[in-house]
Design a protein around this motif. Sequence first.
Motif, PDB file in Angstrom:
ATOM      1  N   UNK A  77      23.366  43.203  48.083  1.00 52.60           N
ATOM      2  CA  UNK A  77      22.200  42.448  47.604  1.00 52.60           C
ATOM      3  C   UNK A  77      21.260  42.080  48.754  1.00 52.60           C
ATOM      4  N   UNK A  78      20.949  43.079  49.601  1.00 53.66           N
ATOM      5  CA  UNK A  78      19.993  42.836  50.678  1.00 53.66           C
ATOM      6  C   UNK A  78      18.642  42.463  50.088  1.00 53.66           C
ATOM      7  N   UNK A  79      17.879  41.696  50.830  1.00 50.27           N
ATOM      8  CA  UNK A  79      16.679  41.080  50.269  1.00 50.27           C
ATOM      9  C   UNK A  79      15.535  42.050  50.014  1.00 50.27           C
ATOM     10  N   UNK A  80      15.267  42.954  50.969  1.00 47.63           N
ATOM     11  CA  UNK A  80      14.102  43.838  50.875  1.00 47.63           C
ATOM     12  C   UNK A  80      12.870  43.001  50.459  1.00 47.63           C
ATOM     13  N   UNK A  81      12.400  42.122  51.352  1.00 53.42           N
ATOM     14  CA  UNK A  81      11.360  41.159  50.978  1.00 53.42           C
ATOM     15  C   UNK A  81      10.115  41.773  50.348  1.00 53.42           C
ATOM     16  N   UNK A  82       9.641  42.916  50.876  1.00 49.98           N
ATOM     17  CA  UNK A  82       8.438  43.521  50.296  1.00 49.98           C
ATOM     18  C   UNK A  82       8.696  44.027  48.885  1.00 49.98           C
ATOM     19  N   UNK A  83       9.883  44.591  48.649  1.00 49.36           N
ATOM     20  CA  UNK A  83      10.225  45.037  47.310  1.00 49.36           C
ATOM     21  C   UNK A  83      10.315  43.878  46.335  1.00 49.36           C
ATOM     22  N   UNK A  84      10.875  42.773  46.807  1.00 43.58           N
ATOM     23  CA  UNK A  84      10.950  41.583  45.967  1.00 43.58           C
ATOM     24  C   UNK A  84       9.560  41.040  45.648  1.00 43.58           C
ATOM     25  N   UNK A  85       8.708  40.964  46.664  1.00 41.77           N
ATOM     26  CA  UNK A  85       7.353  40.451  46.451  1.00 41.77           C
ATOM     27  C   UNK A  85       6.561  41.332  45.493  1.00 41.77           C
ATOM     28  N   UNK A  86       6.751  42.658  45.593  1.00 44.62           N
ATOM     29  CA  UNK A  86       6.071  43.564  44.673  1.00 44.62           C
ATOM     30  C   UNK A  86       6.544  43.342  43.246  1.00 44.62           C
ATOM     31  N   UNK A  87       7.839  43.092  43.070  1.00 45.27           N
ATOM     32  CA  UNK A  87       8.368  42.807  41.733  1.00 45.27           C
ATOM     33  C   UNK A  87       7.759  41.534  41.172  1.00 45.27           C
ATOM     34  N   UNK A  88       7.617  40.522  42.020  1.00 42.48           N
ATOM     35  CA  UNK A  88       6.991  39.274  41.576  1.00 42.48           C
ATOM     36  C   UNK A  88       5.543  39.523  41.163  1.00 42.48           C
ATOM     37  N   UNK A  89       4.810  40.308  41.972  1.00 46.97           N
ATOM     38  CA  UNK A  89       3.417  40.599  41.652  1.00 46.97           C
ATOM     39  C   UNK A  89       3.303  41.332  40.314  1.00 46.97           C
ATOM     40  N   UNK A  90       4.138  42.337  40.095  1.00 46.12           N
ATOM     41  CA  UNK A  90       4.087  43.074  38.826  1.00 46.12           C
ATOM     42  C   UNK A  90       4.393  42.143  37.668  1.00 46.12           C
ATOM     43  N   UNK A  91       5.367  41.262  37.859  1.00 45.21           N
ATOM     44  CA  UNK A  91       5.673  40.300  36.813  1.00 45.21           C
ATOM     45  C   UNK A  91       4.495  39.406  36.492  1.00 45.21           C
ATOM     46  N   UNK A  92       3.801  38.968  37.521  1.00 43.44           N
ATOM     47  CA  UNK A  92       2.632  38.110  37.309  1.00 43.44           C
ATOM     48  C   UNK A  92       1.519  38.872  36.592  1.00 43.44           C
ATOM     49  N   UNK A  93       1.263  40.098  37.031  1.00 46.77           N
ATOM     50  CA  UNK A  93       0.199  40.893  36.415  1.00 46.77           C
ATOM     51  C   UNK A  93       0.442  41.097  34.920  1.00 46.77           C
ATOM     52  N   UNK A  94       1.709  41.256  34.551  1.00 50.42           N
ATOM     53  CA  UNK A  94       2.043  41.515  33.152  1.00 50.42           C
ATOM     54  C   UNK A  94       2.397  40.235  32.397  1.00 50.42           C
ATOM     55  N   UNK A  95       2.121  39.088  33.009  1.00 50.00           N
ATOM     56  CA  UNK A  95       2.339  37.829  32.315  1.00 50.00           C
ATOM     57  C   UNK A  95       3.787  37.441  32.178  1.00 50.00           C
ATOM     58  N   UNK A  96       4.616  37.848  33.154  1.00 51.15           N
ATOM     59  CA  UNK A  96       6.040  37.547  33.066  1.00 51.15           C
ATOM     60  C   UNK A  96       6.442  36.311  33.859  1.00 51.15           C
ATOM     61  N   UNK A  97       5.505  35.614  34.415  1.00 45.64           N
ATOM     62  CA  UNK A  97       5.847  34.437  35.195  1.00 45.64           C
ATOM     63  C   UNK A  97       4.659  34.003  36.004  1.00 45.64           C
ATOM     64  N   UNK A  98       4.872  33.157  36.969  1.00 50.14           N
ATOM     65  CA  UNK A  98       3.793  32.678  37.824  1.00 50.14           C
ATOM     66  C   UNK A  98       4.188  32.865  39.257  1.00 50.14           C
ATOM     67  N   UNK A  99       3.205  33.112  40.099  1.00 46.14           N
ATOM     68  CA  UNK A  99       3.506  33.295  41.514  1.00 46.14           C
ATOM     69  C   UNK A  99       3.894  31.984  42.144  1.00 46.14           C
TER      70      UNK A  99
END
Length: 727
Positions: free
Chosen positions: A179-201
């Motif tokens: 379960x390594x962090x891969x911070x950029x991959x995590x941040x991209x997932x958060x951004x996609x979630x926000x764009x599609x209305x799946x949460x808030x940044x």
Amino acid sequence: MAPDRGLRIIEPVPEPDIEVESEEMIPSNFSGEGDPPVKFLPEGRHFTFRGVVVGLLVGLVIVFSNMYFGLQTGWVSMMTMPASLLGFGIFRTLSRHLSFPFTPVENVLVQSVAGGMAIMPLGCGFVGVLPAMEYLLKPSEQGPIHLSMTKLIIWSLGLCYFGVVFAVPLRRQVIIREQLKFPSGFSTAVLIGVLHGKGSTQNSGALDSSKAATFGSLALENQPLLEAEDANDDEDRTASAKKQTWAANIRLLLITFGISGVYTLSTYFFPILRNLPIFGTVAAETWLWTFNPSFAYVGQGIIMGPATTIHMLLGAVIGWGILSPLAKNRGWAPGPINDWETGSKGWIVWTSLAIMLADAVISLGHIALRPVVEHAPGLFIALKQRYARGGLRGLFRRHPTGYTTVAGDETITSRHSTSSAEGTSSLSTPGDGEGGRKVWDHDDAPPEQLVGTKVVSIGLVISVVFCVASIHITFGELVPLYGTIIAVFMAMLLSIMGVRALGETDLNPVSGISKIAQLFFALIIPQTHKASVLINLIAGAVSEAGALQAGDLMQDLKTGHLLGAAPKAQFWGQIIGATVGAVVSAWIYRLYTAVYEVPGDLFQVPTAFVWIFTARLVTGKGLPYMAWEFAMGAAVIFAVFTVLRTKGIGKTWHAYIPGGIAVAVGMYNVPSFTLARTIGGLMNWYWRVRLRRDDTPLIVLASGFILGEGFISIVNLILQSAQVPHL
């Protein structure tokens, strides 16, 4: 909660009674306090023709940008966040004409295809190795070598596959188990979630990837379902705000794209804009201290962040403010400052190279040896216990594990069954969750969404054979067959360390990895070989390609894992993107080198000089006067710094210890690029740390700046080829 008709994992048992093998999905419905939440598989189509097409279009723009910036400074980025943003913007614009909705998992496909394309300028050596071969190799080194378009394509296709395939078995270890962090991959997932209305940044300090480790953790379907009335009320309250936010982001993207584009076009007619003498004419003309007010480089600094850009600025100050004047005044580098052979520009490269090597050896050595040190005591105890139970036979006997599951009033014992190349253990029976949606209670994707063992095995063999064959076709007898084979397998070994470094630090040390490969090949290829320098370059290129692809594409796989996207869809998307990217990159490279002087004022190809200097060093060509002493001193100092950084990951003082790779980049690039990036890094710090504002506008701003210059550079290319005069 859903009706209690599913399977519940109770505890492991020593010997299972019944083996259940099925490729259906486990219904996972839990009741009672302390149970894990229900996890629904995200809705949407994981692999679509339209997603691939949009990913290729977005990737094409990024490839042009990366080739342009790579030939200037060596900087190349996957730009996963801008790719996700652009993909979402295209589909939102066409939303009225779509036959089915654009979902987060399809957005993951778009950025996977675009990412597979984006790294090809660097992965195939077009911004470093190939310019070194074509423009810097001397006749005594079997150069220069000018490749035809056909051979360029064969070469690039040969390098573009094995890293992608090799990432598949690594995924299970670094993403699922560790379960390594891969911070950029995590941040991209958060951004996609926000764009599609799946949460808030959230602000940067609140992003903790350890809270989202399982498959689909950031998908809306993994959250408790709302009642119908609550969902409708929530939709009514947020619809207007989301529409306004989206419109504001689009306006910001277009404005920043236009500003950067206008500046880029202006630089063609007024080249002085690229080198403003803000420190005076003497500093500019004599010591090369100028400022390039490129909005794209400001955007790159925003993406890099404050720590990296400040360390790059430190490298510029040490290299161009201290070492360069010292070497010139002492007569160690008597030529013009801007001369790579006799000037201090080339002299300080040796110091930056030593820093890079020290950082790579220490950090990669730490990554390689740490698991052995950490797990050795536990492994010894386990082996001792097994020996005590069964003697020598007990050491090698397989001890299966299983789970006791409850279905209604029946208790069934089941055994794990491995069904994919990624080692996914699956127990399954058919079942649906609420609303007919499939539910899943594993940490990884369902078996049918994973890349199969046969595909990986055949793919690895074919990709390795194709890589070896392509190099032989391209360079013929100049490169021995055994050297190419060793280079490919060494690339796979180094890729493991590169992936782990990226997962822990968000930095893929491909520069250091390639230099380590060059050092290794200097030991196995005789210095008397007529093509020793050429072979050294090729070996480093192969290692860099494998580490870059396996590492950076793992960021995509982390994004898909968090959003519940099928790894199989991502894998084929990356293969398609890599194939198209390799061909397109060859064409773009030849286009730029045919129109512009390389190396020249616009395209200085600094990484090509780093490559050729390393090859000459390790093959016994020697260093300039006093360069060896300063290089060794810098290597020792930054070896200590790297040890401190590896020990301080996660600590508050970590960012204050200079990073070797960043400092080295600041030294071999002229200060004008570094100053612009530093401004971007400080903007990032002010926005995220001081103001604690949402990340999305910052990403939009940086994307517009970078893509604006990268896209309009095509116009400048046309003007240059038409020989339109400068003003």
